[in-house]
Design an enzyme around this catalytic site. Structure first.
Site, PDB file in Angstrom:
ATOM      1  CB  CYS A   1       7.721  -5.458   8.343  1.00  0.00           C
ATOM      2  SG  CYS A   1       9.165  -4.649   9.075  1.00  0.00           S
TER       3      CYS A   1
ATOM      4  CB  CYS B   1       7.691  -2.565  15.731  1.00  0.00           C
ATOM      5  SG  CYS B   1       9.343  -2.190  15.121  1.00  0.00           S
TER       6      CYS B   1
ATOM      7  CB  CYS C   1       3.403   7.279   2.999  1.00  0.00           C
ATOM      8  SG  CYS C   1       4.077   6.104   4.164  1.00  0.00           S
TER       9      CYS C   1
ATOM     10  CD  GLU D   1      -1.328  -0.508   3.629  1.00  0.00           C
ATOM     11  OE1 GLU D   1      -2.003  -1.554   3.592  1.00  0.00           O
ATOM     12  OE2 GLU D   1      -1.442   0.352   4.516  1.00  0.00           O
TER      13      GLU D   1
ATOM     14  CB  CYS E   1       4.264  -2.202  13.369  1.00  0.00           C
ATOM     15  SG  CYS E   1       4.238  -2.137  11.585  1.00  0.00           S
TER      16      CYS E   1
ATOM     17  CB  CYS F   1       1.476   1.819   7.960  1.00  0.00           C
ATOM     18  SG  CYS F   1       2.429   1.085   6.678  1.00  0.00           S
TER      19      CYS F   1
END
Lengths: 344, 224
Positions: free
Chosen positions: A112, A116, A105, A92, A119, A330
């Site tokens: 990922c 974290c 962005c 995205e 996130c 996100c």
């Protein structure tokens, strides 16, 4: 076997490819012009290439350009675009229009690896690296492409965990042969992968943003596993060893978590550890994700935190929350699409 | 912990392989001279020359005087591990200084790992930090319980083996998350150390939190 994509290749890579195809050397520059300067999406539209060259390229390569497959539009004008990568994964990009700037962005990975705690992208796990072309396609194929003034590498993924492709995309964005964008308009965000940071600082002129989120190493470790490998004090020592005093900007991202990193003790320690670094601190509200034990600080606390840091001489801003009525955090949109696909 | 980065941005030092042994179905253990001091739980970068990106591995064993060991499995698409798998005693290799802060203390804790993620817990056990610890190790095939005999002797009944792809004697059938999920309670106020892939760490962390463990008691190291 899937054909290789040409969009996103650097000038040097294009030169090697045209040489291998026995095409004239200047074809590399022509390709770069069509891809990065003109709005052409197909080889057969590249009219200054010979018919044979166009056919050869068509037979052996794809452009790699693709339109977004979905868009969510917020009441505040923010748009979240969903793209499909060349491997059929979902990524995205968020377009954020403001009065004086239009920021895009972009994502650098599918999912990922960094894990974290706060996130949403982390919840997807890691599904793959994006190529420079796939990173740049988020810009090139954006309907608002001509309005973009700023690009931030703050979407899905850790850019410096995909160092080569991130660096190639920055080269294409900032080179004269490419999009010729000012590096001052581009910011790459990292959680602090030190070797990648060094390469990025030495080989690009773009701005750097570092996710900080706690000035205390033991607390940061609980939020960000990377702290176990690259401790914050070493990240800051690395930053201190480079010159950020001129055009280039270093900023620190700080998501405000209620009761966790928003107290006077945290202000004091932030001031201590950032002493001597000419930087900006961006405070962010936390957008809760499913199952999180974390909560966002109250607005009044965030404003107090900002004022305290400002009074100590740090340029500090509170980032406006955008797109809260769509999938604001996100990774939310692509995770939803991933889950839909699994359900199908 | 595995990560690739540009060789030019990190200092690497030449050394050599003392021995290379195979373990389990896919595991390799290479022993190198201990040319730098280190702390149990730390990682070091390895490569074979300055054109191959350095990758980071947890130190898996040592006599804390002469040698250190690294555990890895071969990634068929990888650049480095297929080459590391061909190393013989005496071959040249480059390493970085050890670094990182993933370190347990002497307090009671759960150590939870999958696959080669067990490496940092092996060196912590070598250092005598296994007392009061539970080690939960998850693998697909039972032959990939790396250092199984050592852990059985060291941890006794506190060594829990989870095997997801076959039924095996003395093993829980399922993933580490399946094992933890069926536990009626988990001790509060102790630390839970996780090491494995991002997916494993996130799934396990979410599960622990849902079972009442504070995120402040969860310390993770992730392969990247």
């Amino acid at each position: 076997m899937q054909k290789q994509a040409l969009f996103g290749k650097t000038s040097d890579e294009l030169k090697i490819i045209v040489k291998q195809l026995n095409l004239p050397a200047f074809t590399a520059k022509q390709l770069a012009d069509w891809f990065y300067k003109k709005d052409v999406n197909r080889f057969d539209e590249m009219t200054n290439l010979s018919k044979e060259a166009r056919q050869l390229l068509e037979n052996q390569f794809i452009t790699g350009l693709s339109e977004p497959i979905k868009v969510q539009i917020s009441d505040d004008g923010t748009k979240k675009y969903l793209y499909r990568s060349l491997q059929g994964k979902y990524i995205e990009a968020a377009y954020i229009p403001e009065a004086d700037r239009h920021t895009l962005c972009v994502s650098t990975q599918v999912g990922c690896k960094m894990g974290c705690l706060f996130c949403m992208t982390a919840k997807q796990g890691f599904q793959g690296q994006l190529t420079a072309g796939e990173i740049l396609n988020q810009i090139r194929s954006l309907p608002e492409r001509d309005l973009i003034t700023n690009i931030v590498y703050m979407g899905m993924g850790e850019p410096l965990d995909n160092l080569d492709e991130t660096m190639k995309s920055l080269e294409v964005l900032t080179s004269d042969y490419g999009f010729a964008m000012s590096p001052k308009r581009i910011t790459v965000s990292t959680i602090g992968i030190i070797p990648g940071m060094k390469t990025f600082i030495e080989k690009s002129r773009c701005n750097l943003a570092v996710s900080l989120h706690s000035p205390f190493e033991e607390d940061r470790k609980k939020l960000m596993p990377i702290q176990n490998v690259y401790p914050l004090n070493e990240v800051l020592d690395t930053i201190r060893s480079y010159d950020f005093s001129r055009q280039r900007r270093i900023s620190f991202e700080y998501i405000m978590f209620k009761g966790l990193n928003d107290t006077p003790r945290h202000v004091k320690e932030l001031v201590r550890i950032l002493n001597g670094i000419r930087c900006r601190i961006n405070l962010l509200r936390f957008h809760p994700i499913p199952g999180t034990p974390l909560q966002s600080s109250e607005n009044i606390t965030i404003e107090w935190f900002r004022d305290e840091l400002k009074s100590k001489g740090f340029m500090t801003t509170i980032r406006q929350s955008r797109g809260q009525d769509i999938e604001a955090a996100c990774g939310m949109l692509s995770t939803k699409e991933l889950l839909n696909k699994k359900t199908d | 912990m595995h990560s690739a980065y540009n060789c030019t941005a990190v200092d690497i030092y030449p050394t050599h392989v003392i021995s290379h042994t195979l373990t389990g179905l896919h595991g390799h253990v290479i022993k190198l001279p201990m040319i730098f001091p280190f702390k149990p739980g730390q990682v070091a970068g390895l490569t074979l020359n300055d054109t191959i990106p350095v990758r980071i591995y947890s130190i898996a064993g040592s006599d804390f005087k002469n040698w250190i060991e690294f555990l890895f499995d071969v990634k068929s698409q990888g650049v480095l591990t297929p080459k590391l798998a061909e190393l013989k005693a005496g071959d040249k290799i480059f390493m970085t200084k050890p670094f990182g802060t993933f370190a347990a203390d002497e307090k009671p804790a759960y150590w939870i790992a999958t696959g080669t993620g067990v490496a940092p817990f092996k060196i912590m056990a070598d250092a005598g930090l296994h007392v009061n610890k539970h080690l939960i190790h998850g693998v697909g095939k039972s032959k990939n319980f790396y250092f199984r005999k050592y852990f059985e002797e060291t941890f006794g009944e506190n060594y829990i083996k989870c095997c997801s792809r076959e039924i095996s004697k003395d093993c829980f059938k399922g993933r580490v998350t399946d094992y933890i999920g069926q536990l009626p309670t988990l001790p509060a106020g102790i630390n839970y150390y996780l090491c494995g892939s991002a997916e494993m760490v996130i799934d396990t962390r979410d599960l622990l939190i849902s079972k009442g463990v504070s995120f402040e008691n969860i310390i993770a190291e992730i392969y990247f």
